[in-house]
Design a protein around this motif. Structure first.
Motif, PDB file in Angstrom:
ATOM      1  N   ARG A   1     -29.261 -39.688 -25.021  1.00 12.40           N
ATOM      2  CA  ARG A   1     -30.620 -39.986 -24.537  1.00 12.40           C
ATOM      3  C   ARG A   1     -31.158 -38.846 -23.678  1.00 12.40           C
ATOM      4  NH1 ARG A   1     -30.997 -45.038 -26.311  1.00 12.40           N
ATOM      5  NH2 ARG A   1     -29.058 -46.202 -26.261  1.00 12.40           N
ATOM      6  N   VAL A   2     -30.285 -37.980 -23.215  1.00 14.50           N
ATOM      7  CA  VAL A   2     -30.715 -36.833 -22.407  1.00 14.50           C
ATOM      8  C   VAL A   2     -30.778 -35.574 -23.279  1.00 14.50           C
ATOM      9  CG1 VAL A   2     -30.069 -35.331 -20.472  1.00 14.50           C
ATOM     10  CG2 VAL A   2     -29.888 -37.810 -20.250  1.00 14.50           C
ATOM     11  N   VAL A   3     -29.791 -35.409 -24.148  1.00  9.26           N
ATOM     12  CA  VAL A   3     -29.777 -34.250 -25.058  1.00  9.26           C
ATOM     13  C   VAL A   3     -29.782 -34.774 -26.497  1.00  9.26           C
ATOM     14  CG1 VAL A   3     -28.526 -32.172 -25.761  1.00  9.26           C
ATOM     15  CG2 VAL A   3     -28.462 -32.909 -23.373  1.00  9.26           C
ATOM     16  N   PRO A   4     -30.940 -34.775 -27.148  1.00  8.25           N
ATOM     17  CA  PRO A   4     -31.007 -35.336 -28.501  1.00  8.25           C
ATOM     18  C   PRO A   4     -30.102 -34.597 -29.491  1.00  8.25           C
ATOM     19  CG  PRO A   4     -33.209 -34.956 -27.613  1.00  8.25           C
ATOM     20  CD  PRO A   4     -32.250 -34.340 -26.649  1.00  8.25           C
ATOM     21  N   GLU A   5     -29.770 -33.337 -29.190  1.00  3.62           N
ATOM     22  CA  GLU A   5     -28.891 -32.566 -30.100  1.00  3.62           C
ATOM     23  C   GLU A   5     -27.422 -32.920 -29.911  1.00  3.62           C
ATOM     24  OE1 GLU A   5     -30.841 -30.888 -27.777  1.00  3.62           O
ATOM     25  OE2 GLU A   5     -32.564 -30.755 -29.121  1.00  3.62           O
TER      26      GLU A   5
ATOM     27  N   VAL B   1     -19.124 -42.154 -29.045  1.00  2.00           N
ATOM     28  CA  VAL B   1     -19.131 -41.305 -27.853  1.00  2.00           C
ATOM     29  C   VAL B   1     -19.647 -39.938 -28.288  1.00  2.00           C
ATOM     30  CG1 VAL B   1     -17.743 -40.262 -26.036  1.00  2.00           C
ATOM     31  CG2 VAL B   1     -17.154 -42.548 -26.896  1.00  2.00           C
ATOM     32  N   TYR B   2     -20.611 -39.420 -27.572  1.00  8.79           N
ATOM     33  CA  TYR B   2     -21.236 -38.141 -27.905  1.00  8.79           C
ATOM     34  C   TYR B   2     -20.772 -37.043 -26.949  1.00  8.79           C
ATOM     35  CZ  TYR B   2     -24.457 -39.965 -31.417  1.00  8.79           C
ATOM     36  OH  TYR B   2     -24.989 -40.498 -32.566  1.00  8.79           O
ATOM     37  N   THR B   3     -21.085 -35.807 -27.338  1.00 10.03           N
ATOM     38  CA  THR B   3     -20.741 -34.658 -26.493  1.00 10.03           C
ATOM     39  C   THR B   3     -21.414 -34.762 -25.120  1.00 10.03           C
ATOM     40  OG1 THR B   3     -22.508 -33.536 -27.673  1.00 10.03           O
ATOM     41  CG2 THR B   3     -20.241 -32.983 -28.308  1.00 10.03           C
TER      42      THR B   3
ATOM     43  N   TYR C   1     -32.706 -30.396 -11.247  1.00  6.43           N
ATOM     44  CA  TYR C   1     -32.280 -29.499 -12.331  1.00  6.43           C
ATOM     45  C   TYR C   1     -31.254 -30.131 -13.273  1.00  6.43           C
ATOM     46  CZ  TYR C   1     -34.529 -25.991  -9.441  1.00  6.43           C
ATOM     47  OH  TYR C   1     -35.437 -25.293  -8.710  1.00  6.43           O
ATOM     48  N   MET C   2     -31.027 -31.431 -13.117  1.00  8.78           N
ATOM     49  CA  MET C   2     -29.925 -32.029 -13.869  1.00  8.78           C
ATOM     50  C   MET C   2     -30.069 -31.864 -15.383  1.00  8.78           C
ATOM     51  SD  MET C   2     -28.487 -35.842 -14.045  1.00  8.78           S
ATOM     52  CE  MET C   2     -29.430 -36.128 -15.514  1.00  8.78           C
ATOM     53  N   GLU C   3     -31.217 -32.283 -15.909  1.00 10.55           N
ATOM     54  CA  GLU C   3     -31.377 -32.222 -17.369  1.00 10.55           C
ATOM     55  C   GLU C   3     -31.296 -30.795 -17.882  1.00 10.55           C
ATOM     56  OE1 GLU C   3     -34.388 -34.487 -19.244  1.00 10.55           O
ATOM     57  OE2 GLU C   3     -33.876 -36.294 -18.124  1.00 10.55           O
ATOM     58  N   LEU C   4     -31.922 -29.875 -17.121  1.00 11.05           N
ATOM     59  CA  LEU C   4     -31.894 -28.466 -17.505  1.00 11.05           C
ATOM     60  C   LEU C   4     -30.444 -27.969 -17.557  1.00 11.05           C
ATOM     61  CD1 LEU C   4     -33.435 -25.809 -18.007  1.00 11.05           C
ATOM     62  CD2 LEU C   4     -33.496 -25.467 -15.511  1.00 11.05           C
ATOM     63  N   ALA C   5     -29.670 -28.338 -16.553  1.00 10.27           N
ATOM     64  CA  ALA C   5     -28.269 -27.897 -16.497  1.00 10.27           C
ATOM     65  C   ALA C   5     -27.472 -28.471 -17.670  1.00 10.27           C
ATOM     66  CB  ALA C   5     -27.641 -28.333 -15.171  1.00 10.27           C
ATOM     67  N   VAL C   6     -27.650 -29.742 -17.941  1.00  9.59           N
ATOM     68  CA  VAL C   6     -26.878 -30.384 -19.022  1.00  9.59           C
ATOM     69  C   VAL C   6     -27.230 -29.735 -20.360  1.00  9.59           C
ATOM     70  CG1 VAL C   6     -26.429 -32.545 -20.246  1.00  9.59           C
ATOM     71  CG2 VAL C   6     -26.630 -32.563 -17.757  1.00  9.59           C
ATOM     72  N   ARG C   7     -28.518 -29.522 -20.584  1.00  7.30           N
ATOM     73  CA  ARG C   7     -28.937 -28.898 -21.847  1.00  7.30           C
ATOM     74  C   ARG C   7     -28.393 -27.481 -21.980  1.00  7.30           C
ATOM     75  NH1 ARG C   7     -33.326 -31.474 -24.303  1.00  7.30           N
ATOM     76  NH2 ARG C   7     -33.987 -33.239 -23.059  1.00  7.30           N
ATOM     77  N   ALA C   8     -28.479 -26.722 -20.882  1.00  6.83           N
ATOM     78  CA  ALA C   8     -28.022 -25.330 -20.923  1.00  6.83           C
ATOM     79  C   ALA C   8     -26.521 -25.271 -21.208  1.00  6.83           C
ATOM     80  CB  ALA C   8     -28.341 -24.636 -19.596  1.00  6.83           C
ATOM     81  N   LEU C   9     -25.767 -26.129 -20.572  1.00  6.93           N
ATOM     82  CA  LEU C   9     -24.308 -26.116 -20.768  1.00  6.93           C
ATOM     83  C   LEU C   9     -23.945 -26.599 -22.167  1.00  6.93           C
ATOM     84  CD1 LEU C   9     -23.243 -27.479 -17.268  1.00  6.93           C
ATOM     85  CD2 LEU C   9     -22.959 -25.149 -18.127  1.00  6.93           C
ATOM     86  N   HIS C  10     -24.680 -27.578 -22.651  1.00 10.16           N
ATOM     87  CA  HIS C  10     -24.429 -28.095 -23.997  1.00 10.16           C
ATOM     88  C   HIS C  10     -24.581 -26.982 -25.020  1.00 10.16           C
ATOM     89  CE1 HIS C  10     -24.952 -30.885 -27.465  1.00 10.16           C
ATOM     90  NE2 HIS C  10     -24.110 -31.608 -26.762  1.00 10.16           N
ATOM     91  N   LYS C  11     -25.579 -26.166 -24.789  1.00 11.80           N
ATOM     92  CA  LYS C  11     -25.827 -25.042 -25.690  1.00 11.80           C
ATOM     93  C   LYS C  11     -24.784 -23.938 -25.474  1.00 11.80           C
ATOM     94  CE  LYS C  11     -29.911 -22.676 -27.292  1.00 11.80           C
ATOM     95  NZ  LYS C  11     -30.333 -23.124 -28.474  1.00 11.80           N
ATOM     96  N   ALA C  12     -24.535 -23.619 -24.219  1.00 10.69           N
ATOM     97  CA  ALA C  12     -23.603 -22.520 -23.914  1.00 10.69           C
ATOM     98  C   ALA C  12     -22.219 -22.772 -24.509  1.00 10.69           C
ATOM     99  CB  ALA C  12     -23.497 -22.333 -22.400  1.00 10.69           C
TER     100      ALA C  12
END
Ligand code: ADP
Ligand code: ASP
Ligand code: MG
Length: 428
Positions: A188-192, A182-184, A403-414
């Protein structure tokens, strides 16, 4: 010697070559002295193919009689899988036998296409295990009181496996899949995205219910209710890796908050593209109006998720809620034909192109400002929040689907998820 349940998903069963690998892995566990029950899904793409055939022949509105036939069709994918896997195990020199859900039997209610398991009679399976056999049981399937075949909803093989493990008091249920835990967030959407060494049962329950399909939500509910030790791990490691190493790999779903392991406030981000938003505009703002709208919706067996009612102007208000995208048209029709005339609402509008993005973490209980940090990072990306819903360990927002992918990536980073605390065991 322990009783162990393995579950293999569609991709893991995706070809005869992969099935041979599954058989070799299971044989390794059996030869190490374990009693093995294996629950495979249909080969990847098969359930979609079967339901696609059915769709070609069925009209838009589905009656219970049609849903019954959908289950007759969909359940066949798993029957092929168990037969192939038992055969592959026999080729590995193991004694193995396969069963459909109704042969065990796995008893369910009669809610075709989303049946719930009520009981499992394990006598036959136990007798086979005692005779030294590996038992292979279909995922996804059951039977109701009248002997009709039922299925447990998409992704339901996870639930079959955990329910069997619970009924048989297995030492552990291992969910083998096409990612190594299980990942954060969905890797497949956020490779990091970072693999979690452990995740609490409560967090996993939220992640699953908010759209992380790595485990079907009902499987997590079962694991919680019956305290089934549950682990998610990869079926793509070499089958002959050291068994002790394999047994510790992946992600363990834990029941206790272990502060040493994961200190992040937010443990994961889930998202769901399967919802649609509807709004009843200009309804009189008076007692009973929410019931009047949602009562009709509930009666039509439509599940409602996020609900929002605006402050009123001139005695009128707007009332919005989300439903599953498959129910969108039905909901719109119902609101226009029944609710609008009954309430005197001015207009009914809808948007099927929305998504829900959620942050999840038990740390949110003891930290303030988590939601505002979420809203800030979305605003920095210029993403408009349409709806908000919160509970003790999650905050969800409804936004435009694009904006889904953008939102997920931004929150993952934040929330620093990619660089979060290294799990204790991996430090040395
Ligand atoms: P299976 O066929 O093995 O049941 P699924 O496709 O149902 O596999 O579930 C595994 C998939 O879940 C992964 O391939 C991944 O894309 C997706 N997924 C979504 N969220 C997560 C997450 N947080 N961690 C890991 N995988 C996730
Ligand atoms: N084969 C079923 C599905 O595709 C069940 C599962 O894979 O868990 O939904
Ligand atoms: Mg699955």
């Amino acid at each position: 010697m322990a009783l162990i349940v393995h579950k293999y998903g569609g991709t893991s069963m995706g070809s005869t070559e992969r099935i041979r690998n599954v058989a070799k892995r299971v044989a390794k566990w059996a030869r190490a002295g374990h009693q093995m029950v294996v629950v495979p899904s249909a080969m990847s793409g098969e359930t979609n193919r079967l339901l696609g055939l059915a769709k070609d022949l069925s009209p838009a509105t589905q009656t219970p009689a049609m849903l019954r036939e959908l289950d007759m069709i969909a359940c066949t994918g798993e029957q092929v899988s168990v037969g192939l896997l038992a055969l592959a195990l026999q080729s590995e020199g193991m004694e193995a036998v396969s069963y459909n859900g109704w042969q065990v039997p796995i008893q369910t209610d009669s809610s075709y296409t989303k049946a719930r398991i009520q009981s499992i009679d394990d006598a036959r399976v136990r007798a086979d295990l005692a005779a030294g056999k590996v038992v292979v049981i279909t995922g996804f399937q059951g039977k109701d009181d009248d002997g009709n075949v039922t299925t447990l909803g998409r992704g339901g093989s996870d639930t079959s496996a955990v329910a069997i493990a619970a009924a048989m008091k297995a030492a552990e249920c291992l969910i083998y899949t096409d990612v190594d835990g299980v990942y954060t967030t969905d890797p497949r959407v956020v490779p990091e995205a970072r693999r979690l060494h452990t995740i609490t049962f409560e967090e996993m329950l939220e992640m699953a219910s908010l759209g992380s399909k790595v485990l079907q939500i009902r499987s997590v509910e079962f694991a919680g209710k019956y305290r089934v030790p549950l682990r998610v791990l990869s079926s793509f490691t070499p089958w002959d890796i050291n068994i002790d190493e394999e047994a510790k790999s992946g992600t363990l779903i834990t029941f206790e908050e272990d502060e040493k392991m994961e200190q992040a406030v937010v443990s994961g981000i889930a998202f769901n593209r399967d919802e649609a938003k509807v709004t009843v505009m200009g309804v009189p703002d008076k007692p009973g109006i929410a019931y009047q709208i949602l009562g009709d919706v509930a009666e039509a067996n439509i599940d409602v998720d996020v609900i929002i009612q605006n402050v009123s102007h001139d005695g009128k208000t707007d009332f919005s809620f989300t439903v599953h995208r498959n129910d969108y048209q039905r909901t719109m029709d119902l609101l226009k034909s029944k609710v609008q005339p009954a309430t005197g609402a001015e207009q009914v509008i809808g948007d099927p192109k929305i998504c829900k993005v959620s942050i999840v973490g038990i740390g949110m209980r003891s930290h303030v400002g988590v939601a505002s940090k979420m809203f800030r990072s979305l605003s920095e990306e210029g993403i408009n929040i349409q709806m908000i819903s919160t509970s003790e360990i999650k905050t969800s927002v409804v936004i435009d689907e694009k904006y889904m992918e953008l939102a997920v990536r931004a929150l993952h980073k934040a929330f620093d998820l990619e660089e979060s605390v290294v799990p204790v065991q991996e430090k040395s």
